[in-house]
Design a protein around this motif. Structure first.
Motif: not given
Length: 64
Positions: A1-10, A50-62
């Protein structure tokens, strides 16, 4: 699992790329009065999702 710092960079990388592409589209629309192709807009929308899924992985695509 990616760390918060890795997610921020992504997220930063995604945002920089999106800003760059949107800037090009904006210049084409305002200076050349040329609309972007639908495929290019769809590609950018996919990147934003894709960016939204990185920021909030619980968000489901419509479903389309």
């Amino acid at each position: 699992m990616a760390t918060a710092k890795e997610k921020k960079e992504a997220v930063k990388i995604h945002l920089k790329k999106l800003r760059s592409e949107l800037r090009v589209i904006h210049l084409a629309v305002t200076d050349e009065l040329k609309l972007p192709e639908a495929g290019h807009i769809k590609e950018l929308m996919t990147q934003m999702e894709d960016l939204l899924s990185v920021v909030d992985p619980k968000t489901k695509k419509a479903k389309k």
